[in-house]
Design a protein around this motif. Sequence first.
Motif, PDB file in Angstrom:
ATOM      1  N   ARG A  69       0.847  -1.198   0.000  1.00 23.37           N
ATOM      2  CA  ARG A  69       0.000   0.000   0.000  1.00 23.37           C
ATOM      3  C   ARG A  69       0.876   1.238   0.000  1.00 23.37           C
ATOM      4  O   ARG A  69       2.075   1.185   0.311  1.00 23.37           O
ATOM      5  CB  ARG A  69      -0.925   0.053   1.216  1.00 23.37           C
ATOM      6  CG  ARG A  69      -0.231   0.016   2.549  1.00 23.37           C
ATOM      7  CD  ARG A  69      -1.143   0.455   3.685  1.00 23.37           C
ATOM      8  NE  ARG A  69      -1.322   1.900   3.688  1.00 23.37           N
ATOM      9  CZ  ARG A  69      -1.231   2.652   4.798  1.00 23.37           C
ATOM     10  NH1 ARG A  69      -0.972   2.093   5.965  1.00 23.37           N
ATOM     11  NH2 ARG A  69      -1.406   3.947   4.740  1.00 23.37           N
ATOM     12  N   CYS A  70       0.258   2.366  -0.345  1.00 22.27           N
ATOM     13  CA  CYS A  70       0.919   3.660  -0.226  1.00 22.27           C
ATOM     14  C   CYS A  70       0.766   4.146   1.211  1.00 22.27           C
ATOM     15  O   CYS A  70      -0.335   4.114   1.777  1.00 22.27           O
ATOM     16  CB  CYS A  70       0.304   4.662  -1.196  1.00 22.27           C
ATOM     17  SG  CYS A  70       1.055   6.306  -1.130  1.00 22.27           S
ATOM     18  N   LEU A  71       1.871   4.599   1.791  1.00 21.60           N
ATOM     19  CA  LEU A  71       1.857   5.072   3.179  1.00 21.60           C
ATOM     20  C   LEU A  71       1.573   6.565   3.286  1.00 21.60           C
ATOM     21  O   LEU A  71       1.327   7.061   4.386  1.00 21.60           O
ATOM     22  CB  LEU A  71       3.197   4.761   3.844  1.00 21.60           C
ATOM     23  CG  LEU A  71       3.527   3.270   4.002  1.00 21.60           C
ATOM     24  CD1 LEU A  71       4.988   3.089   4.397  1.00 21.60           C
ATOM     25  CD2 LEU A  71       2.614   2.620   5.026  1.00 21.60           C
ATOM     26  N   ALA A 118      10.942   8.147  10.691  1.00 19.79           N
ATOM     27  CA  ALA A 118       9.568   8.312  11.172  1.00 19.79           C
ATOM     28  C   ALA A 118       8.593   7.492  10.327  1.00 19.79           C
ATOM     29  O   ALA A 118       7.636   6.906  10.851  1.00 19.79           O
ATOM     30  CB  ALA A 118       9.181   9.789  11.145  1.00 19.79           C
ATOM     31  N   VAL A 119       8.837   7.441   9.020  1.00 20.66           N
ATOM     32  CA  VAL A 119       7.976   6.643   8.139  1.00 20.66           C
ATOM     33  C   VAL A 119       8.093   5.165   8.489  1.00 20.66           C
ATOM     34  O   VAL A 119       7.085   4.446   8.554  1.00 20.66           O
ATOM     35  CB  VAL A 119       8.345   6.883   6.659  1.00 20.66           C
ATOM     36  CG1 VAL A 119       7.662   5.850   5.760  1.00 20.66           C
ATOM     37  CG2 VAL A 119       7.950   8.288   6.235  1.00 20.66           C
ATOM     38  N   VAL A 120       9.306   4.692   8.729  1.00 28.16           N
ATOM     39  CA  VAL A 120       9.499   3.286   9.101  1.00 28.16           C
ATOM     40  C   VAL A 120       8.787   2.991  10.421  1.00 28.16           C
ATOM     41  O   VAL A 120       8.151   1.934  10.576  1.00 28.16           O
ATOM     42  CB  VAL A 120      10.999   2.950   9.198  1.00 28.16           C
ATOM     43  CG1 VAL A 120      11.194   1.549   9.783  1.00 28.16           C
ATOM     44  CG2 VAL A 120      11.650   3.043   7.824  1.00 28.16           C
ATOM     45  N   HIS A 124       5.844   0.322  10.868  1.00 24.19           N
ATOM     46  CA  HIS A 124       5.942  -0.774  11.844  1.00 24.19           C
ATOM     47  C   HIS A 124       4.704  -0.806  12.735  1.00 24.19           C
ATOM     48  O   HIS A 124       4.162  -1.886  13.034  1.00 24.19           O
ATOM     49  CB  HIS A 124       7.211  -0.594  12.686  1.00 24.19           C
ATOM     50  CG  HIS A 124       7.494  -1.746  13.594  1.00 24.19           C
ATOM     51  ND1 HIS A 124       7.217  -1.714  14.950  1.00 24.19           N
ATOM     52  CD2 HIS A 124       8.008  -2.985  13.348  1.00 24.19           C
ATOM     53  CE1 HIS A 124       7.558  -2.865  15.492  1.00 24.19           C
ATOM     54  NE2 HIS A 124       8.041  -3.656  14.545  1.00 24.19           N
ATOM     55  N   GLU A 125       4.236   0.356  13.133  1.00 21.19           N
ATOM     56  CA  GLU A 125       3.021   0.425  13.953  1.00 21.19           C
ATOM     57  C   GLU A 125       1.817  -0.099  13.174  1.00 21.19           C
ATOM     58  O   GLU A 125       1.001  -0.860  13.697  1.00 21.19           O
ATOM     59  CB  GLU A 125       2.779   1.867  14.397  1.00 21.19           C
ATOM     60  CG  GLU A 125       1.542   2.045  15.259  1.00 21.19           C
ATOM     61  CD  GLU A 125       1.296   3.494  15.628  1.00 21.19           C
ATOM     62  OE1 GLU A 125       0.343   3.759  16.384  1.00 21.19           O
ATOM     63  OE2 GLU A 125       2.053   4.368  15.154  1.00 21.19           O
ATOM     64  N   TRP A 126       1.716   0.310  11.898  1.00 24.28           N
ATOM     65  CA  TRP A 126       0.606  -0.155  11.058  1.00 24.28           C
ATOM     66  C   TRP A 126       0.651  -1.669  10.883  1.00 24.28           C
ATOM     67  O   TRP A 126      -0.383  -2.341  10.926  1.00 24.28           O
ATOM     68  CB  TRP A 126       0.677   0.544   9.699  1.00 24.28           C
ATOM     69  CG  TRP A 126      -0.169  -0.103   8.642  1.00 24.28           C
ATOM     70  CD1 TRP A 126      -1.526  -0.075   8.540  1.00 24.28           C
ATOM     71  CD2 TRP A 126       0.295  -0.896   7.541  1.00 24.28           C
ATOM     72  NE1 TRP A 126      -1.945  -0.789   7.445  1.00 24.28           N
ATOM     73  CE2 TRP A 126      -0.844  -1.303   6.813  1.00 24.28           C
ATOM     74  CE3 TRP A 126       1.555  -1.285   7.097  1.00 24.28           C
ATOM     75  CZ2 TRP A 126      -0.749  -2.091   5.669  1.00 24.28           C
ATOM     76  CZ3 TRP A 126       1.645  -2.067   5.957  1.00 24.28           C
ATOM     77  CH2 TRP A 126       0.507  -2.465   5.259  1.00 24.28           C
ATOM     78  N   ALA A 427     -10.219   1.464   6.814  1.00 25.68           N
ATOM     79  CA  ALA A 427      -9.364   1.542   7.995  1.00 25.68           C
ATOM     80  C   ALA A 427      -8.817   2.962   8.119  1.00 25.68           C
ATOM     81  O   ALA A 427      -8.503   3.602   7.108  1.00 25.68           O
ATOM     82  CB  ALA A 427      -8.219   0.542   7.884  1.00 25.68           C
ATOM     83  N   PRO A 428      -8.700   3.497   9.341  1.00 28.69           N
ATOM     84  CA  PRO A 428      -8.216   4.876   9.512  1.00 28.69           C
ATOM     85  C   PRO A 428      -6.883   5.150   8.830  1.00 28.69           C
ATOM     86  O   PRO A 428      -6.649   6.257   8.339  1.00 28.69           O
ATOM     87  CB  PRO A 428      -8.107   5.019  11.035  1.00 28.69           C
ATOM     88  CG  PRO A 428      -9.113   4.054  11.575  1.00 28.69           C
ATOM     89  CD  PRO A 428      -9.106   2.890  10.621  1.00 28.69           C
ATOM     90  N   SER A 429      -6.009   4.147   8.761  1.00 24.35           N
ATOM     91  CA  SER A 429      -4.680   4.357   8.182  1.00 24.35           C
ATOM     92  C   SER A 429      -4.717   4.628   6.685  1.00 24.35           C
ATOM     93  O   SER A 429      -3.757   5.165   6.125  1.00 24.35           O
ATOM     94  CB  SER A 429      -3.793   3.136   8.455  1.00 24.35           C
ATOM     95  OG  SER A 429      -4.362   1.963   7.895  1.00 24.35           O
ATOM     96  N   VAL A 430      -5.819   4.255   6.008  1.00 27.61           N
ATOM     97  CA  VAL A 430      -5.903   4.466   4.558  1.00 27.61           C
ATOM     98  C   VAL A 430      -7.020   5.422   4.171  1.00 27.61           C
ATOM     99  O   VAL A 430      -7.255   5.659   2.990  1.00 27.61           O
ATOM    100  CB  VAL A 430      -6.087   3.124   3.807  1.00 27.61           C
ATOM    101  CG1 VAL A 430      -4.882   2.229   4.011  1.00 27.61           C
ATOM    102  CG2 VAL A 430      -7.368   2.423   4.241  1.00 27.61           C
TER     103      VAL A 430
END
Length: 457
Positions: A69-71, A118-120, A124-126, A427-430
């Motif tokens: 996915r795109c972050l 920070a992206v990593v 990792h959290e996702w 999902a909130p992340s996307v």
Amino acid sequence: MTVTYHHPSLIFTYYCVIPHPEGGRVLLVKNGDRLSLPHFQPEEHHFGVVDHINVSLAEKYGLKVAVLRCLGDEYVEDGVHRYYAIDYLAHSTQVDEGLQWAYLNELPDLPVPKVQRAVVARWHEWQHQSDERRSPWSQAGWYTEASAVLTDFADRMDMGPMGRVEQVRAWARSSVLRIPTEKGHLFLKAVPDMFAYEIKLTRIFSLRYPPHIPQILAINSDRSWMLMDGFKGNLLSQVKDIAIWERALKRYARLQIDLDKSARALMNMGVPDRNIDALSSQVESLAADLPAELSVDEQDVFRRSVRLLRSLCYELMDYQVPLTLLHGDFWPGNIVVREDTQEPVFFDWSDSAVSHPFFDLPFFLDDIEDMLPGVPDVRRRLRDAYLGQWARYESPGRLRNLYRIARVIGPLHYALTYHAYVLPGMAPSVRWEMSAMLPLMVRKVLAEFEQYQKAEQ
């Protein structure tokens, strides 16, 4: 490679988070005395079009990967930095010179840009979040399994697979894979639970309207997959003959009319019921929860218009045109003109619903003068080609009046759909992938309602 979208004034750099298959490490590339996530600069700038990412990482770094996915994006002085989560597919963890695996707990001590660390951390959290709305294709191993299904099916159907499985799309709305075969392309499309009805709907339509719907060769309802036969043709958006555009609108209107007695059957299949009462009843909820992207003035105007908008909804019911199937994403990029017959093929029914059929047309005609430049009175001609098919229900004048109302309530329907169904179903992340649609649709409501009121004065 055909480019879906390219932003000429921005330089995009794609950075990829590629984890070690055993976990705990990510891949870094040496960049002078610094380290960085693997990266490249693409020509394709649509975040959901992803096969070029797999190709670029293979060509530049010798990696066998698939996109999860795109972050997200980061706007910087020289353009846009975009980040992707990647699935590492190779059996060997040996990588080319200039690449190295780094333990996550060592990243703070390595010369890696702070924003990439920070992206990593966010990735990792996702990875460790549990959310039933998370797309299966955003999980490691999905591409490998789906590719095997696609290749095996092509073998069993004696289609003769001829190359690797291409990852056409990967975003929250769907995943699309494609494999070239001796008999043409074979596609696999997977959709999230909120669009699961698209699988059965497209399968039934392919049998009922074979000239105008992609041929569905197999489905898996439990996994919301379908296998589709490819066909040769051009997107309608690339065709300049207005007669072909008129034919497409006439064919689509006839399909909607043919389905007007099947509304209950469609809903029993899972197609959402977005009737006028439901539409009107949700306007106040939207007014109480307008997106922050709207200005204070825009929010105020919308809230003051609630009563009139609800009244306009019910005016739709003063006409004899029945509720029937609405495509929901009806634009020239979702229509292919067959190379052999020049007949239109309608695809991508994820946003379909049982609602007012005229809601599709205003969006189809967006930017029509740019798509068909130099065609005199192109908007009126295409509008009348569509409306003319409904003459059994109303006079031409009343059909035009009904369409004027639909130009206002159509975008309201889409705003309410995103507010009440699509965005909560992600999902909130996307959710960021589709969040811009809600303020866009509300602004369309305001603009069209202003024009409608001026015409009424």
